[in-house]
Design an enzyme around this catalytic site. Structure first.
Site, PDB file in Angstrom:
ATOM      1  N   PRO A   1       0.837  -1.198   0.000  1.00  6.65           N
ATOM      2  CA  PRO A   1       0.000   0.000   0.000  1.00  6.65           C
ATOM      3  C   PRO A   1       0.872   1.247   0.000  1.00  6.65           C
ATOM      4  O   PRO A   1       1.980   1.235   0.528  1.00  6.65           O
ATOM      5  CB  PRO A   1      -0.764  -0.120   1.319  1.00  6.65           C
ATOM      6  CG  PRO A   1       0.121  -0.925   2.201  1.00  6.65           C
ATOM      7  CD  PRO A   1       0.841  -1.879   1.306  1.00  6.65           C
TER       8      PRO A   1
ATOM      9  N   SER B   1       7.450   5.028   9.466  1.00  2.59           N
ATOM     10  CA  SER B   1       7.447   3.822   8.634  1.00  2.59           C
ATOM     11  C   SER B   1       6.055   3.228   8.572  1.00  2.59           C
ATOM     12  O   SER B   1       5.145   3.643   9.287  1.00  2.59           O
ATOM     13  CB  SER B   1       8.428   2.797   9.199  1.00  2.59           C
ATOM     14  OG  SER B   1       7.814   2.110  10.278  1.00  2.59           O
ATOM     15  N   LYS B   2       5.927   2.231   7.708  1.00  2.67           N
ATOM     16  CA  LYS B   2       4.635   1.567   7.555  1.00  2.67           C
ATOM     17  C   LYS B   2       4.219   0.895   8.845  1.00  2.67           C
ATOM     18  O   LYS B   2       3.062   0.629   9.072  1.00  2.67           O
ATOM     19  CB  LYS B   2       4.719   0.533   6.432  1.00  2.67           C
ATOM     20  CG  LYS B   2       4.937   1.167   5.071  1.00  2.67           C
ATOM     21  CD  LYS B   2       4.796   0.170   3.944  1.00  2.67           C
ATOM     22  CE  LYS B   2       4.982   0.891   2.616  1.00  2.67           C
ATOM     23  NZ  LYS B   2       4.719   0.056   1.466  1.00  2.67           N
ATOM     24  N   ARG B   3       5.196   0.583   9.678  1.00  2.00           N
ATOM     25  CA  ARG B   3       4.866  -0.101  10.937  1.00  2.00           C
ATOM     26  C   ARG B   3       4.424   0.859  12.038  1.00  2.00           C
ATOM     27  O   ARG B   3       3.830   0.455  13.018  1.00  2.00           O
ATOM     28  CB  ARG B   3       6.054  -0.928  11.417  1.00  2.00           C
ATOM     29  CG  ARG B   3       6.214  -2.230  10.637  1.00  2.00           C
ATOM     30  CD  ARG B   3       7.508  -2.910  10.964  1.00  2.00           C
ATOM     31  NE  ARG B   3       8.657  -2.076  10.606  1.00  2.00           N
ATOM     32  CZ  ARG B   3       9.101  -1.918   9.366  1.00  2.00           C
ATOM     33  NH1 ARG B   3       8.491  -2.535   8.372  1.00  2.00           N
ATOM     34  NH2 ARG B   3      10.140  -1.151   9.096  1.00  2.00           N
TER      35      ARG B   3
END
Ligand code: GLU
Length: 510
Positions: A17, A266-268
């Site tokens: 994504p 970040s994505k996390r």
């Protein structure tokens, strides 16, 4: 060159994504294109088949659509420079790799992954790092070290190879970045990157990116700072192709940092800290769900606005800008060099600003489906009035319910803290008297009712604030909500009196 038509591209790889950093890149490209009457192009960079994630491309399109970042050219839109998906341009790249071989700017390398792994391991054991570069290439398995006959024979036999860029020795190269100014580097610090792989007949990112920017006549490359380390190689590729005098101008956007300011967002990050990092909810192929701005109740205008101010400033105190306003005042010169800290509370603040600026009627339309889902069918007019009364108290449409449910249903429980503080002494009994008074009221208007209740409070020597808080507790179940007598007027006589009586009956006096 400055006369050239502005053509910018957003060039994501469909590897998952789109993260809001990517959306910010898309937005800045869009703003820049529109500001200069140019074209905003979407190019899908999908040459790394090992990182391909199904659904990622559709996700990118849907995100841009939701935000209103309309494309002029792209995979779905088409355009004079298509195809716009690199996997559909496969046939184009080989000849450019060949051109670099022919001009001596690139070479064939036959080293197997196992051989390279062994070299890496050996260097690691010696506490150094292996690089395929000017210092090592002549002793490795490639067309520079092998004889022409040997190279030809290997190619003919179908042995798998890669084409590597031959980074020239000790050349100082200066590139200009529109955000950072001049960046100078020495070619001795750069390795010989792979440009093309025979195994899948595909170029790597670097070759495809440069060739496509050239063929698509891209005037400005606006991308995230994480690509700055690639700039030297890209400049050298333009030089090798003989395109340097016409290469695009570069602008590398500052990183978006975690709320702590430490490190890249970040994505996390995100869901674990209670905010989305993706524009739309994303369900991974493994079924993991990551929240999205859209599903969290953000307005697309608010998301554009908050992203615009992550790494760019208008130079004024103004913070709220429509997309059109942003187009008018956006400039690369005002893009900051330093990282932009993401502030989740500020993000909500932006949404709040857009929410309160919407008309009560427009918000009511958005709120109505939520009310219906709860099983109520009020008129749009009623919902409009209620929305106007409480909208200042919320950041999102879905929060309207918790601020106004009591207009639709009687509270089923009462806030303990408020009960302890407000429901004591002779207050409950007096609320019973207020109920009796209201039952006889003939004019059901906030002002009039307030006057009558105030008179009773004075006559019975009650404490005004205490009574008001107790009435509120009885009517809404807690210590919140808009003006009390406005609530009373809207609830109507029967409902008000019945809630007051019920409270007197069920709330234990403390
Ligand atoms: N495909 C690269 C990405 O995923 C594009 C970088 C660039 O804009 O040059 O971000």
């Amino acid at each position: 060159m400055s006369q050239r038509e502005v053509r910018v591209r957003f060039a994501p790889s469909p590897t998952g994504p789109l993260h809001i950093g990517g959306v910010r890149t898309a937005l800045f490209n869009y703003l820049f294109a529109k500001k200069h009457g140019g074209k905003f192009i979407l190019r899908i960079e999908d040459t790394d088949s090992t990182r391909f994630v199904p659904g990622a491309e559709a996700y990118i399109n849907e995100s841009l659509k939701w935000l209103g970042l309309t494309l002029d050219e792209g995979v779905a839109e088409g355009g004079p420079f298509g195809p716009y998906k690199q996997s559909e341009r496969k046939a184009i790249y080989k000849q450019y790799a060949q051109q670099l071989i022919d001009s001596g700017w690139a070479y064939y390398a036959f080293d197997t992954p196992e051989q390279l792994d062994a070299l890496r391991a050996q260097h690691e054991a010696e506490k150094s790092t292996f690089a395929y570069d000017i210092s090592t290439r002549n002793s490795l398995n490639n067309s520079l070290s092998l004889s022409d006959e040997e190279t030809k024979a290997r190619l003919l036999s179908g042995e798998s190879y890669v084409i590597r860029f031959k980074m020239p020795e000790n050349v100082d190269v200066t590139a200009r970045d529109l955000v950072r100014g001049e960046v100078t580097f020495n070619t001795n610090t750069l390795d010989d990157k792979v440009l093309y792989k025979s195994a899948d007949q595909l170029p790597t990112y670097h070759l495809a990116n440069i060739v496509d920017d050239r063929l698509m006549e891209i005037s400005h490359v606006i991308r995230g700072e994480e690509w700055l380390p690639s700039l030297p190689l890209h400049v050298m590729l333009y030089r090798a192709f003989g395109w340097e005098s016409e290469m695009p101008q570069f602008a590398h956007l500052p990183l978006i940092l975690k709320p702590s300011g430490k490190g890249k967002l970040s994505k996390r990050d995100g869901d674990k800290d209670g905010f989305p990092v993706f524009p739309l909810q994303y369900v991974s192929p493994e079924g993991e769900v990551a929240s999205g701005y859209r599903e969290s109740g953000y307005f697309p205008e608010a998301v554009n606005n908050l992203l615009a101010l992550l790494g760019w400033n208008s130079g004024t105190e103004q913070e709220i800008f429509s997309l059109d306003e942003l187009v008018n005042i956006f400039s690369i010169e005002r893009v900051n060099k330093s990282g932009a800290r993401f502030d989740p509370d500020k993000a909500k603040w932006f949404n709040h600003q857009y929410l309160v600026n919407k008309s009560d009627a427009e918000l009511a339309q958005l709120y109505l489906p939520i009310i219906r889902e709860k099983g109520f069918e009020p008129s749009l007019e009623t919902v409009t009035t209620i929305t106007g009364l409480v909208k200042e108290r919320v950041n999102f449409v879905q929060e309207l319910w918790e601020q106004s449910y009591f207009f639709f249903e009687a509270p089923s429980d009462y806030d303990d803290k408020v009960v302890k503080k407000r429901w004591k002494g002779d207050v409950p009994a007096f609320i019973g008297e207020v109920a009796a008074l209201l039952e006889t009221a003939t004019i059901w208007k906030a002002e009039e009712l307030k006057q009558q209740v105030s008179d009773l409070i004075t006559a019975k020597e009650q404490n005004f604030g205490g009574v008001m808080n107790a009435l509120r507790l009885a009517l809404v179940g807690g210590g919140f909500g808009p003006d009390l007598f406005t609530i009373i007027e809207l609830l109507g006589k029967n409902e008000t009196v019945s809630r007051l009586r019920k409270a007197v009956e069920v709330i234990p006096a403390s």
